[in-house]
Design an enzyme around this catalytic site. Sequence first.
Site, PDB file in Angstrom:
ATOM      1  N   GLU A 106      -1.084  10.016  -5.110  1.00  0.00           N
ATOM      2  CA  GLU A 106       0.091   9.145  -5.091  1.00  0.00           C
ATOM      3  C   GLU A 106       0.469   8.654  -6.485  1.00  0.00           C
ATOM      4  OE1 GLU A 106      -1.207   8.132  -0.584  1.00  0.00           O
ATOM      5  OE2 GLU A 106      -1.630   6.640  -2.122  1.00  0.00           O
TER       6      GLU A 106
ATOM      7  N   GLU B 121       0.860  -1.180   0.000  1.00  0.00           N
ATOM      8  CA  GLU B 121       0.000   0.000   0.000  1.00  0.00           C
ATOM      9  C   GLU B 121       0.893   1.225   0.000  1.00  0.00           C
ATOM     10  OE1 GLU B 121      -2.909   0.161  -0.773  1.00  0.00           O
ATOM     11  OE2 GLU B 121      -3.530   2.158  -0.168  1.00  0.00           O
TER      12      GLU B 121
ATOM     13  N   ASP C 246      -6.879   2.745   2.933  1.00  0.00           N
ATOM     14  CA  ASP C 246      -6.375   1.475   3.481  1.00  0.00           C
ATOM     15  C   ASP C 246      -7.491   0.421   3.467  1.00  0.00           C
ATOM     16  OD1 ASP C 246      -4.149   2.997   3.980  1.00  0.00           O
ATOM     17  OD2 ASP C 246      -4.494   3.176   6.137  1.00  0.00           O
TER      18      ASP C 246
HETATM   19  N1  LIG Z   1     -17.008  10.050   1.695  1.00  0.00           N
HETATM   20  C1  LIG Z   1     -16.521   8.936   1.177  1.00  0.00           C
HETATM   21  N2  LIG Z   1     -17.295   7.829   1.059  1.00  0.00           N
HETATM   22  C2  LIG Z   1     -16.799   6.684   0.538  1.00  0.00           C
HETATM   23  N3  LIG Z   1     -15.543   6.569   0.053  1.00  0.00           N
HETATM   24  C3  LIG Z   1     -14.754   7.649   0.134  1.00  0.00           C
HETATM   25  C4  LIG Z   1     -15.187   8.865   0.694  1.00  0.00           C
HETATM   26  N4  LIG Z   1     -14.170   9.753   0.644  1.00  0.00           N
HETATM   27  C5  LIG Z   1     -13.138   9.114   0.089  1.00  0.00           C
HETATM   28  N5  LIG Z   1     -13.486   7.849  -0.241  1.00  0.00           N
HETATM   29  C6  LIG Z   1     -12.651   6.840  -0.880  1.00  0.00           C
HETATM   30  O1  LIG Z   1     -11.470   6.693  -0.131  1.00  0.00           O
HETATM   31  C7  LIG Z   1     -10.331   6.956  -0.911  1.00  0.00           C
HETATM   32  C8  LIG Z   1      -9.288   7.653  -0.073  1.00  0.00           C
HETATM   33  O2  LIG Z   1      -8.062   7.061  -0.235  1.00  0.00           O
HETATM   34  P1  LIG Z   1      -6.770   7.577   0.565  1.00  0.00           P
HETATM   35  O3  LIG Z   1      -5.726   6.558   0.269  1.00  0.00           O
HETATM   36  O4  LIG Z   1      -7.175   7.582   1.996  1.00  0.00           O
HETATM   37  O5  LIG Z   1      -6.440   8.913   0.033  1.00  0.00           O
HETATM   38  C9  LIG Z   1     -10.839   7.836  -2.061  1.00  0.00           C
HETATM   39  O6  LIG Z   1     -10.033   7.715  -3.182  1.00  0.00           O
HETATM   40  C10 LIG Z   1     -12.233   7.287  -2.287  1.00  0.00           C
HETATM   41  O7  LIG Z   1     -12.200   6.175  -3.144  1.00  0.00           O
HETATM   42  O1  LIG Z   2       3.135   7.282   7.158  1.00  0.00           O
HETATM   43  P1  LIG Z   2       2.675   7.033   8.545  1.00  0.00           P
HETATM   44  O2  LIG Z   2       3.216   8.023   9.499  1.00  0.00           O
HETATM   45  O3  LIG Z   2       2.878   5.634   8.988  1.00  0.00           O
HETATM   46  O4  LIG Z   2       1.113   7.316   8.560  1.00  0.00           O
HETATM   47  C1  LIG Z   2       0.222   6.809   7.660  1.00  0.00           C
HETATM   48  C2  LIG Z   2      -1.097   7.481   7.828  1.00  0.00           C
HETATM   49  O5  LIG Z   2      -1.952   6.944   6.827  1.00  0.00           O
HETATM   50  C3  LIG Z   2      -3.075   6.329   7.415  1.00  0.00           C
HETATM   51  O6  LIG Z   2      -2.775   4.953   7.562  1.00  0.00           O
HETATM   52  C4  LIG Z   2      -4.310   6.564   6.606  1.00  0.00           C
HETATM   53  O7  LIG Z   2      -4.106   6.242   5.253  1.00  0.00           O
HETATM   54  P2  LIG Z   2      -5.288   6.427   4.208  1.00  0.00           P
HETATM   55  O8  LIG Z   2      -6.105   7.608   4.630  1.00  0.00           O
HETATM   56  O9  LIG Z   2      -4.566   6.621   2.929  1.00  0.00           O
HETATM   57  O10 LIG Z   2      -6.059   5.158   4.218  1.00  0.00           O
HETATM   58  C5  LIG Z   2      -3.214   7.015   8.759  1.00  0.00           C
HETATM   59  O11 LIG Z   2      -3.937   6.267   9.677  1.00  0.00           O
HETATM   60  C6  LIG Z   2      -1.775   7.224   9.163  1.00  0.00           C
HETATM   61  O12 LIG Z   2      -1.632   8.265  10.067  1.00  0.00           O
HETATM   62 MG   LIG Z   3      -3.922   5.858   1.213  1.00  0.00          MG
END
Ligand SMILES: Nc1ncnc2c1ncn2[C@@H]1O[C@H](COP(=O)(O)O)[C@@H](O)[C@H]1O
Ligand SMILES: O=P(O)(O)OC[C@H]1O[C@](O)(COP(=O)(O)O)[C@@H](O)[C@@H]1O
Ligand SMILES: [Mg+2]
Length: 460
Positions: free
Chosen positions: A297, A267, A440
């Site tokens: 990313e 990840e 995640d």
């Molecule tokens: N409000 C939301 N409901 C469902 N899914 C969501 C919402 N906001 C963001 N998401 C999904 O989560 C990822 C975030 O990925 P990160 O790795 O934490 O940036 C985003 O791309 C949506 O697919």
């Molecule tokens: O790089 P770090 O310091 O391990 O932190 C990773 C951060 O990404 C997270 O795992 C969340 O990641 P996502 O929002 O992308 O799912 C947080 O909980 C955490 O604080």
């Molecule tokens: Mg992420």
Amino acid sequence: MIDVFQDAQKLSLYLAYNVNVDAIVYLRKEHIEKLIRELGSENVRRRMEDYPREINEPIDFVARLIHALKTGKPMAVPLVNEEMHTWFDERFKYNVERIGGQVGIIANLLANLDFKKVIAYSPILAKRQAQMFVNKPNLLYPVVENGELVLKKPIEAYRENDPVKVNRIFEFRKGTRFKLGNEVIEVPHSGRFIVASRFESIRIETKEDLKPFLPKIGELVDGAILSGYQGIKKRYSDGKDANYYLRKAKEDIRLLKKNKDIKIHVEFASIQDRELRKKVIYNIFPLADSVGMDESEIAHILNSLGYPKLADRIFNYNRIEDTVLGGKIILDELNLEILQIHTIYYLMYITHKDNPLSEDELRQSLEIATTLAAARASLGDIKSPEDFKVGLRVPYNEYGEFVKLRFEEAKRKLRTREYKIVIIPTRLVKNPVSTVGLGDTISAGAFTSYLALLRRKGMY
Ligand SMILES: Nc1ncnc2c1ncn2[C@@H]1O[C@H](COP(=O)(O)O)[C@@H](O)[C@H]1O
Ligand SMILES: O=P(O)(O)OC[C@H]1O[C@](O)(COP(=O)(O)O)[C@@H](O)[C@@H]1O
Ligand SMILES: [Mg+2]
């Protein structure tokens, strides 16, 4: 789809390396305007142009925070100055403190979903982190006692003197409006801005006593999800450096696969430093089978691989055609089996034509992923397999049909014959309880259901 989810529950997973405490602030207009008043709008604007890649002083934080708010993109910036703890703690009252880090989030998710076994490892395990893991018999932490591998509940395995790693998470909401000087900014999407603590004392590694047991751990599981490489620093005061820790990390993957050829999902998470990002990509990705990432990313990665224009287009416009093109480049240049990209409006898999799963099966896997994210966004946390149904009740986002149309167009324009590429619109919760950890959650749901589907076909 439920049957695939049920098959995934039969799996055992190994997770490493990062478990944090996420201290969450729900950001309001008043917070933002107060910060701008304190530091001066012109100073903030100037610092935004410099685009600091780490947080050394308050202006760096405010500049990057406002940039994230303006774009509505998920971002994470390393905090490298330990003295800023007080600055943060004097200004913010944390609304929630919960487990964070890819390992912390995915371990609790899979354990609560009743997966067979989750072995979660982090080189540091302080009492505070251990207490945040769910206390269930299927969630275990590996320790070495009298020369033997023992799997214990995290609460029975913590070490008194381990440091606690706290990340500050700023949750921002779509529609929040604030002023930066004369400019009125409206946040275009809900999301999170992570101030990620990066200090000397926390090393991303498998401790030497556990290392010889990695082949045994590999035998005990069906797959591994690895993350946390973003926490490696370029240099440490004892002379060790990123190359040292990346060599160790590569060794870990080889050891995990030594006795059983388990699949590895990496990840990806934001790495601001370009040199470090490149090192992680070139060292780690070629040893992974599957990689997951968000839209910021993928743009960062393409930048490192030498595609800055494509990276900028993805970051600024999030167009499907560009993501397909970028995804194909990453898949091929780093020789992955499968790449999963999550964005606000769609999820995508890109894999080669000879992947054993059909496009329909790959779509089912993404459906499980977005359903879990929708459940977490609605409830704040997933506490049992029953919560999956909550996600199913969340409708696809309003651009669902547009996403499908644009995807068909992209397929007509680009060379896609050698690939299987599937896309689904996200089930998007309008007022999410929180957004941190949703990526995640998506990746854990996607990778485990991918494994379950391969297993069904006798291909794994
Ligand atoms: N409000 C939301 N409901 C469902 N899914 C969501 C919402 N906001 C963001 N998401 C999904 O989560 C990822 C975030 O990925 P990160 O790795 O934490 O940036 C985003 O791309 C949506 O697919
Ligand atoms: O790089 P770090 O310091 O391990 O932190 C990773 C951060 O990404 C997270 O795992 C969340 O990641 P996502 O929002 O992308 O799912 C947080 O909980 C955490 O604080
Ligand atoms: Mg992420």
